[in-house]
Design an enzyme around this catalytic site. Sequence first.
Site, short mmCIF file in Angstrom:
data_model
loop_
_atom_site.label_atom_id
_atom_site.label_comp_id
_atom_site.label_asym_id
_atom_site.label_seq_id
_atom_site.Cartn_x
_atom_site.Cartn_y
_atom_site.Cartn_z
N PRO A 278 -13.14 -1.35 -1.58
CG PRO A 278 -12.62 -2.83 0.14
CD PRO A 278 -12.55 -2.68 -1.34
CG ASP A 454 -8.36 -1.41 -2.29
OD1 ASP A 454 -9.14 -1.98 -1.49
OD2 ASP A 454 -8.15 -1.84 -3.45
CG HIS A 455 -10.22 -1.20 4.85
ND1 HIS A 455 -9.03 -1.56 5.46
CD2 HIS A 455 -11.04 -0.85 5.87
CE1 HIS A 455 -9.14 -1.45 6.76
NE2 HIS A 455 -10.36 -1.01 7.05
NE ARG A 456 -9.90 -4.49 -3.22
CZ ARG A 456 -9.90 -4.53 -4.55
NH1 ARG A 456 -10.48 -5.54 -5.19
NH2 ARG A 456 -9.34 -3.57 -5.25
CB VAL A 458 -4.29 0.21 2.76
CG1 VAL A 458 -3.73 1.20 3.79
CG2 VAL A 458 -3.46 0.25 1.48
#
Length: 484
Positions: A278, A454-456, A458
């Site tokens: 994401p 990467d929002h998983r 960060v």
Amino acid sequence: MTATDQRFREFKMPDVGEGLTEAEILKWYVAEGDTVSDGQVVCEVETAKAAVELPIPYDGVVHELRFGEGTTVDVGTVIISVDTDPGAGPAEAPAAAPEADEPAAEGGEEGRKAVLVGYGAAPSSTKRRARKAQPGTGTANGVGAAVQAELNGHAAPEPAAAPVSRETPAAAPAAPAEPAAGGRPLAKPPVRKLAKDLGIDLATVIPSGPDGIITREDVHAAAAPAPAAVPEYDVAPAPAVPAPAPETVAAARETRIPVKGVRKATAQAMVNSAFTAPHVTEFITVDVTRTMKLVQELKQDPDMAGVRVNPLLLVAKAFLVAIKRHPDINASWDEENQEIVRKDYVNLGIAAATPRGLIVPNIKDAGAKTLPQLGESLSELVATAREGKTSPADMAGGTVTITNVGVFGVDTGTPILNPGESAILAFGAVKEQPWVHKGKVKPRQVTTLALSFDHRLVDGELGSKVLADTAAILEHPKRLITWG
């Protein structure tokens, strides 16, 4: 192993990358008949990751190039054969595998190779390509149908019987010239492959080569549509031909380019990344006037002699310092084990546009390098990429990446993560703009940075801090000393 096995050595397409299954032959550096030595580069191939030169592991004379330039070949397929004892005189090269209705050769399908190789007949053959003697077996190159028929115990045909005349009536199609008892049509491996690709049965092709050999021209002639027969009776006027559909007209003005090599790998990687990780992208516009002045000063610094100094070098250093201050961003997501893997090293990728397409080689342990060392590594990376000499190892193991879209005059963008990495920084064009500086509007050098992550692994806070610190260093580059 037979004498022929020892003499004619075959070189297969190796796996030049990490588990790659195919490669395209870009260029041959040798031709059939050329003398080669162990370790000599014979061709250049392109994989999904890089262009690689392949050395031959044998001494001898090139006997056969199995594929032409531009051909994509599976890993493990023979691409070149070498006669390692050319002084021994003419000899039979490895024989072809039998047809489907003939007994299988010892060694199975892997040992398939055409009989016709240009060295005439001999009683021996390779272990991998051995075949049982059968009455009516096709002749080798240089042996006429009459001679082979006598060797097989058959009466020699009349001289006029081979090759078959091209004037055979259409009602009874002529067969290719072959041994009297009827054997496998004579054709070299490339011609057989061409016939297979075009769906042509070699048994129906009329040969024009010496001793009844089928040539490429013969195969193309057999594949060409037969001319329409002229009717002998009056026919009604043909109906008006409708105008071609718009789709047909458009297709005639389009060019289709096969997707392969670097473009194919890049497309797959970007799709996987975009729909797996994401993405979040943040932007910041920053006054880099002081950084641009520092670039000019460093060009005159004796400690930077021989190093190519440009704004990208200082952007890279600022990004590395920001990562050092916030190391959690330098990580990867392990889906299988459901773990976040934080890296204690930074392999800094630099997106490079090359004639072969977009590649992302990386500088190993970039975070541990001084500014001069980083500059040298960056210059070497760019030069190697432009020459098309980047190796697969140079592109493996990256952790974060910088893409310099500013060189194209672009302000910024929303970059897609390199697969397996946590962040990518886009560096936009540096332009002179009106800017409030010390309470007054002045012309200043300004750029825009964009950071995708990467929002998983960060969060917005962490990503924002890294981007803000990078911008702060570029606005006041003395922070390279105080923060670095």
